[in-house]
Design an enzyme around this catalytic site. Structure first.
Site, short mmCIF file in Angstrom:
data_model
loop_
_atom_site.label_atom_id
_atom_site.label_comp_id
_atom_site.label_asym_id
_atom_site.label_seq_id
_atom_site.Cartn_x
_atom_site.Cartn_y
_atom_site.Cartn_z
N GLY A 142 0.81 -1.22 0.00
CA GLY A 142 0.00 0.00 0.00
C GLY A 142 0.84 1.27 0.00
N CYS A 167 2.67 1.04 13.95
CA CYS A 167 1.26 1.07 14.33
C CYS A 167 1.11 0.69 15.81
CB CYS A 167 0.44 0.14 13.44
SG CYS A 167 1.04 -1.56 13.40
#
Length: 611
Positions: free
Chosen positions: A404, A524
């Protein structure tokens, strides 16, 4: 006219129709109007008789609430001569017939007629006696005094009438209030006579009173609930309690800790309350004790509850428009035509769209298969925006799978330059290949090397992106297993790997690049062990410095955490939380390499960078 004004005075006011009178109020108004008319007639007759009298006269009007009697005298002089001894004594003539006629017209009942008849007889006898007596000459002062007495009697009569009227009005007002209260509390009887606006206003008043009553009851209930909390004793047997009871106890303990000095129990310490809160939070949100302890150290108690609640809710589905094949506006219109409800993610990005609902699968539309967009989280757009790739550069993505961020870099570069997409997992690298083919990326080189040894393969990159593997404490909503599967060993293993990857990524970077020399580190995770500690370690081991990320929003990184103190420039890093920014928990830091020196074991050695 007076009767009309009294009867309709409450219903007509300045040409506007007001609330109609009740039957009892109308009867009282009619009675009061009749009384006013009688008094007005009597006053009119009195004024008429006064005008007909001469200057010298006797008091004539006597108005009482129970007995009404009047006398009229017509004074005529009998002549004045020197031989007349009583030339100053005026002779009066009584008009008895007129008095009786007027009394007969004014009386309305048998009792009043009898009382007035007796009054007339006594007045006639008194006048007969007065004729026999000698008349006295009245002076001007006596005339003024008589006028004052007469006016005083009239004013008294008026005051009595006004007082009676005011009493009637007060009673009518009380009756009207009682009717209103009864209508509001019970059923409304006169709704048919009211305008729609008045009926709506009456219902609104009733609803407001009910809301106030409910609010007061709720306030009392909250106060009672606040006072009920007691610290459970250790001697009590541990019984399973419901989630509602656990949630209530969490709320109570947080309230006690917010004002510990006033609300604490005398024999309990703060650590006992925190221990109880930690136990209840682990039970309610299904976290292990290690991770809950780390989160309690990271957030204030009020913010901790918001973070835990936000982590239980899925983040909105977002997609990124592929600028190599379409524009966001055209893509949005095409998806709207297919029944997709969407909006731009925000002003901070020009390629993101958030999906609220869809009549078709987002991952199976013709636009998706044609490579017009890719499903990607909003937080994943941030590292590429901070990296700010330029055309015709050599850029390395150390941990590229599933592609991505790498595809975003290629789209920003407009398929120019060279993009090296690397990932150590060969199975995950297949997703990178598939996405690159679908999105139309042709400037990439895909590899599968260990990121900790990539500098032995190639160096001299203008920019490097390191989206390091982490514990995933910022994406609990995507992977709930993180709440129970992560422990101290996993966190230690993660930040050790992150340090090695970051140092290797810095070594692959070219310090004297004309356009770059930048590295972006992102995770994250929300734990400082995987974020600020790793960056602080790199600042000590390599010649790099923190620079602004270029992101206009986000929370500043920690410069101190518990007993640890980090570099002051750590405030240039950015943190993103689910409860604050409505995206996955994320950390972004941007470093600039200004030298190829390597500081290890207090020895500096210069790298020979490949050109």
């Amino acid at each position: 006219m007076c009767m009309l004004s009294c009867v309709h005075g409450s219903s007509l006011n300045g040409g506007k129709i007001e609330k109609p009178l009740s039957r009892r109020q109308k009867q009282r108004a009619l009675k009061r109007a009749k009384k006013h008319a009688d008094l007005a007639e009597k006053r009119k007759l009195a004024r008429k008789s006064v005008k007909q009298q001469s200057i010298i006269k006797e008091p004539e009007v006597s108005c009482d609430s129970n007995v009404d009697s009047e006398e009229e005298f017509d004074h005529e002089s009998t002549g004045f001569t020197d031989g007349n001894q009583s030339w100053l004594k005026p002779v009066t003539r009584k008009k008895g017939k007129q008095l009786l006629e007027s009394d007969g017209e004014e009386n309305h009942s048998h009792s009043e007629a009898s009382v007035e008849g007796e009054g007339d007889q006594s007045d006639q006898e008194q006048m007969t006696l007065d004729e026999d007596e000698d008349y006295k000459v009245e002076t001007l002062d006596d005339l003024n005094q008589n006028d004052d007495v007469e006016s005083g009697e009239e004013s008294n009569n008026n005051d009595e009438c006004d007082a009676a009227d005011s009493d009637d009005e007060v009673s009518d007002q009380q009756e009207s209030d009682n009717n209103n209260s009864s209508n509001e509390s019970g059923g409304i009887d006169n709704d048919d006579d009211l305008l729609p606006v008045e009926r709506a206003a009456k219902k609104l008043r009733i609803k407001q009173k009910q809301d106030e009553k409910f609010a007061e009851e709720e306030l009392k209930m909250n106060v009672a609930d606040k006072d009920v909390f007691t610290f459970p004793s250790e001697s009590e047997p541990e019984e399973p309690v419901g989630l509602q009871e656990v949630q209530r106890r969490i709320r109570d303990v947080v309230a006690v800790l917010s004002d510990f000095k006033k609300l604490r129990a005398e024999d309990r310490s703060r650590s006992e309350y925190i221990e109880l809160l930690q136990k209840d939070l682990c039970t309610y949100y299904s976290y292990n004790r290690f991770l809950m302890e780390r989160l309690m150290q990271l957030f204030p108690l009020s913010e901790l509850l918001e973070f835990l609640e936000a982590s239980e809710v899925q983040r909105p589905l977002t997609i990124r428009a592929n600028s190599l094949k379409t524009r966001r506006r055209d893509l949005a219109q095409a998806l709207i035509n297919r029944g997709v409800n969407l909006d731009p993610v925000g002003k901070w990005t020009k390629v993101g769209l958030v999906i609220y609902s869809s009549a078709v699968p987002i991952g199976a539309t013709p636009e998706y298969l044609a490579g017009h967009y890719i499903i990607q989280g909003a937080a994943s757009l941030l590292p590429v925006m901070a990296l700010a790739p330029q055309e015709n550069e050599r850029i390395l993505d150390v941990c590229a799978a599933p592609g991505g961020k790498s595809s975003h870099i290629a789209a920003v570069m407009k398929n120019t330059g060279v993009l090296f997409a690397n990932d150590v997992n060969e199975d995950r690298i297949k997703a990178v290949v598939g996405n690159f083919h679908r999105l139309g990326i042709v400037n990439s080189v895909i590899s599968s090397y260990d990121g900790r040894k990539f500098s032995t393969v190639m160096k001299g990159f203008d920019r490097v992106l390191l989206d390091a593997p982490c514990s995933g404490t910022g994406v609990v909503a995507k992977d709930p297993s993180v709440k129970t599967s992560k422990d101290e060993t996993d966190v230690t293993r993660c930040f050790t790997l992150q340090r090695q990857l970051l140092l290797e990524a810095i070594d692959c970077l070219k310090a004297n690049s004309s356009t770059g020399g930048y590295l972006v580190y992102s995770t994250c995770s929300v734990l400082p062990e995987e974020n600020e500690w790793v960056i602080d370690y790199a600042l000590k081991k390599r010649d790099v410095k923190l620079v602004p990320t270029g992101l206009d929003f986000g929370t500043e990184g920690f410069t101190n955490y518990r007993h640890h103190r980090f570099h002051p420039t750590m405030k240039l890093t950015r943190r993103f939380y689910p409860h604050t920014h409505n995206m996955d928990g994320f950390f972004v830091a941007k470093l600039k390499k200004f030298s190829n020196n390597i500081r290890e074991a207090n020895v500096e050695k210069v790298e020979t960078s490949d050109t």
